[in-house]
Design an enzyme around this catalytic site. Structure first.
Site, mmCIF file in Angstrom:
data_model
loop_
_atom_site.group_PDB
_atom_site.id
_atom_site.type_symbol
_atom_site.label_atom_id
_atom_site.label_comp_id
_atom_site.label_asym_id
_atom_site.label_seq_id
_atom_site.Cartn_x
_atom_site.Cartn_y
_atom_site.Cartn_z
ATOM 1 N N HIS A 129 65.539 67.624 79.978
ATOM 2 C CA HIS A 129 64.328 67.422 80.774
ATOM 3 C C HIS A 129 63.540 68.720 80.763
ATOM 4 O O HIS A 129 64.097 69.801 80.628
ATOM 5 C CB HIS A 129 64.748 67.043 82.200
ATOM 6 C CG HIS A 129 63.654 66.588 83.096
ATOM 7 N ND1 HIS A 129 62.769 67.463 83.691
ATOM 8 C CD2 HIS A 129 63.292 65.348 83.521
ATOM 9 C CE1 HIS A 129 61.933 66.780 84.461
ATOM 10 N NE2 HIS A 129 62.216 65.495 84.358
ATOM 11 N N ASP A 206 73.037 70.262 84.519
ATOM 12 C CA ASP A 206 72.015 69.489 85.211
ATOM 13 C C ASP A 206 72.581 68.097 85.479
ATOM 14 O O ASP A 206 72.715 67.282 84.570
ATOM 15 C CB ASP A 206 70.757 69.417 84.342
ATOM 16 C CG ASP A 206 69.690 68.464 84.876
ATOM 17 O OD1 ASP A 206 69.940 67.784 85.894
ATOM 18 O OD2 ASP A 206 68.614 68.387 84.257
ATOM 19 N N GLN A 209 70.966 62.988 86.707
ATOM 20 C CA GLN A 209 71.228 61.583 86.391
ATOM 21 C C GLN A 209 72.700 61.210 86.543
ATOM 22 O O GLN A 209 73.026 60.029 86.661
ATOM 23 C CB GLN A 209 70.771 61.276 84.964
ATOM 24 C CG GLN A 209 69.280 61.388 84.745
ATOM 25 C CD GLN A 209 68.482 60.412 85.588
ATOM 26 O OE1 GLN A 209 68.941 59.318 85.901
ATOM 27 N NE2 GLN A 209 67.284 60.806 85.968
ATOM 28 N N LYS A 232 68.099 60.566 93.720
ATOM 29 C CA LYS A 232 68.635 59.738 92.646
ATOM 30 C C LYS A 232 70.024 59.205 92.978
ATOM 31 O O LYS A 232 70.670 58.571 92.146
ATOM 32 C CB LYS A 232 68.624 60.501 91.322
ATOM 33 C CG LYS A 232 67.189 60.844 90.901
ATOM 34 C CD LYS A 232 67.081 61.476 89.551
ATOM 35 C CE LYS A 232 65.617 61.793 89.252
ATOM 36 N NZ LYS A 232 65.390 62.358 87.929
ATOM 37 N N CYS A 370 59.388 63.301 80.550
ATOM 38 C CA CYS A 370 59.565 64.751 80.653
ATOM 39 C C CYS A 370 60.584 65.259 79.629
ATOM 40 O O CYS A 370 61.351 66.190 79.902
ATOM 41 C CB CYS A 370 59.971 65.172 82.067
ATOM 42 S SG CYS A 370 58.701 64.880 83.302
#
Length: 412
Positions: A129, A206, A209, A232, A370
């Site tokens: 991203h 990261d 998700q 999320k 993104c």
């Protein structure tokens, strides 16, 4: 035919926990397939927010009156809940941020500025991203570091052999996504971390998700940093988490100056607070931090493994159904994926697809997500993306397929 996991979870009962789903869009019942951008919030989380504002709204840590103490206790209870969620060793390793992007920038601007310099190499991947690209580019421009990129194969999987070739004694930092937001690929982050540690590099993962789909254990992963956003995983927007190993966080300078991150201030010198407060300057996003504990409890009540199994069932079904549409090509065919499916259709722009689906009450995401470098890797400008959550159904997938047939009829 419904799967066993759907019978276990009682999806219709779960849907009643999400009031936003009970509406029509353009005269059609809403189908919400934009969960990778943000998922909807269940009533317990909504009620946690209103209880805070109705019952004990106050600034935290500094007050000694009843409301302040109640708010502080709820705020810190969320920190302990996140510690448990990640299996962090120390509660002080949990830093509240405003989201994944904020957490990555915090690390880049503190650890990066303190410990990285000219000629040091930072490795990211092609599927990152923008939030995990731009902060490192900025740091490289400022500090003279060198950015290197792990390539992706045609299935949307990282090429680990090439990653190993990039690693050297010059590698000082590796920052990669746990799960691709645009492809759904689950990356082998444990292997990535171990290889990086083998050359003495520090690693950030990261988890934006991954947090609502995968079981997380930062101690088992042995990652140095892990970041994610509450919105999320059925929690509020504007709230995120940075996990960092205590000894690394202790060595990092503060990110912002102001209240709460100090022990003592004079005009001559300021001494900084202990972890985690050293990185939490100013009045935090109290209500949303309080509510994230409820979001974690909601997911735990359903069973994270049950949620993941249900979403995987939907992904398999959607993959089968979309694959039957002539002229549709799925982008990202990794062996291990979460409930994200992206595609392009011959002769039809993804934005047109999104507009026509919206006219039918179906919410999807279109564009580059993104991830412009990743789109360039596949030779496209963007995709249409459907992403699943616990409240989605196979009937909704069927509506998506019907909607795409209508797109093709109108556009071709």
């Amino acid at each position: 035919m419904q799967s066993a996991i759907e019978n276990t979870l009682d999806i219709e009962q779960i849907r009643r926990d999400f009031p936003v789903l009970d509406q029509t869009v353009n005269g059609r019942p809403l189908v919400y397939f934009d969960n990778a951008a943000t998922n909807q919030k269940p009533l317990p989380v909504i009620h946690a927010l209103t209880r805070y504002y109705e019952g004990y709204n106050a600034n935290i840590h500094r007050g000694i009156h009843h409301l302040a103490e109640q708010a502080t206790a709820a705020f810190e209870a969320s920190r302990r809940a996140v510690q448990s969620f990640l299996n962090a060793k120390h509660w002080e390793e949990i830093i509240f941020t405003y989201g994944t992007t904020d957490g990555i920038n915090l690390v880049a601007q503190t650890y990066g500025r303190r410990f990285l310099g000219k000629g040091d190499e930072i490795i990211i991947s092609t599927m990152e991203h923008h939030s995990n690209i731009v902060p490192w580019q900025m740091l490289c421009e400022e500090r003279g570091c060198i950015l290197k990129v792990i390539p992706v194969d045609d299935n949307g999987e990282l090429i680990l052999e090439e990653y190993e070739k990039l690693l050297s004694e010059r590698t000082k930092f590796v920052s990669v996504v746990h799960v691709s937001n645009s492809l759904g690929t689950i990356n082998p982050v444990k292997t990535i971390i171990d290889l990086a540690h083998g050359v003495g590099a520090v690693v950030l993962i990261d988890g934006a998700q991954a947090s609502s789909h995968l079981e997380l254990d930062v101690q088992a992963l042995d990652t140095d940093f892990y970041v994610f956003s509450a919105h999320k995983l059925y929690g509020p927007t504007g709230m995120g988490v940075l996990y960092g190993k205590k000894e690394i966080l202790d060595a990092m300078p503060p990110y912002r100056g102001g209240g709460e991150m100090i022990k003592e201030v004079t005009f001559e010198k300021t001494t900084y607070n202990d972890l985690p407060y050293k990185f939490e300057a100013g009045t935090p996003n109290i209500a949303d931090v309080v509510a994230v504990k409820t979001a974690l409890e909601y997911m735990a009540g359903l069973g994270k493994e049950n949620i993941a199994a249900h979403e995987h069932d939907l992904l398999q079904y959607a993959t089968e159904q979309l694959s039957e549409l002539e002229g549709l090509r799925i982008i990202g065919q990794a062996k291990h994926k979460i409930g994200v499916i992206s595609w392009v259709m011959d002769g039809i722009h993804h934005q047109d697809t999104g507009v026509i689906l919206d006219q039918q009450g179906i919410a999807v995401r279109t564009g580059h997500h993104c991830c412009q470098p990743l789109m360039q890797r596949f030779g496209i400008t963007g995709t249409t993306r459907a992403s699943f959550a616990v409240y989605n159904t196979k009937d909704e997938v069927d509506r998506l397929v019907t909607g795409l047939r209508r797109v093709q009829k109108m556009m071709l």
